[in-house]
Design a protein around this motif. Sequence first.
Motif, PDB file in Angstrom:
ATOM      1  N   LEU A 170       0.781  -1.103  -0.095  1.00 27.14           N
ATOM      2  CA  LEU A 170       0.090  -0.120  -0.155  1.00 27.14           C
ATOM      3  C   LEU A 170       0.709   1.228  -0.124  1.00 27.14           C
ATOM      4  CD1 LEU A 170      -2.634  -0.999   2.572  1.00 27.14           C
ATOM      5  CD2 LEU A 170      -3.172  -0.735   0.294  1.00 27.14           C
ATOM      6  N   CYS A 181      -7.688   2.139   2.343  1.00 29.58           N
ATOM      7  CA  CYS A 181      -7.427   3.003   1.332  1.00 29.58           C
ATOM      8  C   CYS A 181      -7.992   4.318   1.427  1.00 29.58           C
ATOM      9  CB  CYS A 181      -7.449   2.540  -0.133  1.00 29.58           C
ATOM     10  SG  CYS A 181      -6.258   1.154  -0.379  1.00 29.58           S
ATOM     11  N   PHE A 233      -4.439   6.107   0.575  1.00 31.74           N
ATOM     12  CA  PHE A 233      -3.970   5.176  -0.409  1.00 31.74           C
ATOM     13  C   PHE A 233      -4.815   5.082  -1.413  1.00 31.74           C
ATOM     14  CE2 PHE A 233      -2.354   2.764   3.716  1.00 31.74           C
ATOM     15  CZ  PHE A 233      -0.705   3.390   3.721  1.00 31.74           C
ATOM     16  N   GLU A 246      -7.089   3.421  -3.746  1.00 33.07           N
ATOM     17  CA  GLU A 246      -7.803   2.162  -3.825  1.00 33.07           C
ATOM     18  C   GLU A 246      -7.842   1.470  -5.073  1.00 33.07           C
ATOM     19  OE1 GLU A 246     -12.522   2.792  -4.080  1.00 33.07           O
ATOM     20  OE2 GLU A 246     -11.609   4.444  -3.041  1.00 33.07           O
TER      21      GLU A 246
END
Length: 278
Positions: free
Chosen positions: A15, A46, A51, A53
């Motif tokens: 990630l 996420c 992060f 996705e």
Amino acid sequence: FSNMKRAVARVYEALERGEIITIHGDYDADGTCGTAVLFTTLREICRGLTFDEKKITTYIPHREKEGYGMSVETIEHLHAPEKAKRVITVDCGLSNTPAIDRGSDLGIDTIVCDHHTMPAQLPTSAILIHPLVPGETFPNKNLCGTGVAFKLASALIHEARDRGGAFPEGHEKWLLDFVAIATVTDVMPLKGENRVLEKYGLLVLNKTRRKGIQKLLDVAGSTLGKLDTVSIGFQIGPRLNAAGRMTHAGEALDLLVEEDDLRATTLAMRLHELNIER
């Protein structure tokens, strides 16, 4: 699970690097529910920790054309166009040493979430989360594949909370609707922890906010608040399994993770029609 910390570290490493993580599930209700558990969990992580996705992808093999488990061809496919760096198998993987080794050669790390019988040869280049592997001390030896995936999802949520994500204590309980469905459809014994997971999973299922499950219940003639193991075994499970048996199990997975009302309705009607045809 003895390998859980390693698995969580590998996922968060991917990630942080913005690498593609592919969840490879089986084509039955257990495999699709387990894939949905990890996909929705990682999607939420996420969003909560900023992060990307879009780096979270899924792969379900075709029952007739590809067969059970993860193949060398699949791992090469995931490496070529998508450049996956992490693969998490759900309800499969333990018997797929050639594919896992090929992935390792290509720079793909594999985490196996499985519950099936031990093969003659265990993968040595994968992180194994499995209640039956030699030396594993996790006490519940009767988890379904989704149950194993739920344990990984719970650990990922715990780490997200430690990183400042807005995940309150007990947040993972909202995944138990998937666990309840899979435990029944995979005919796991409702004893010990499984009975606890099923009891509370039914409580979550009976007030589920998942658009796809809500619409599937509508077309099946089921009623929220009155669902039990019979509802799962004879109304929900057959419709989820119909996708893999008649066309492609990806349609069942799409339903389970769908967030749009209209799209969820269309998918639910599709699974209902496939079940009638089956």
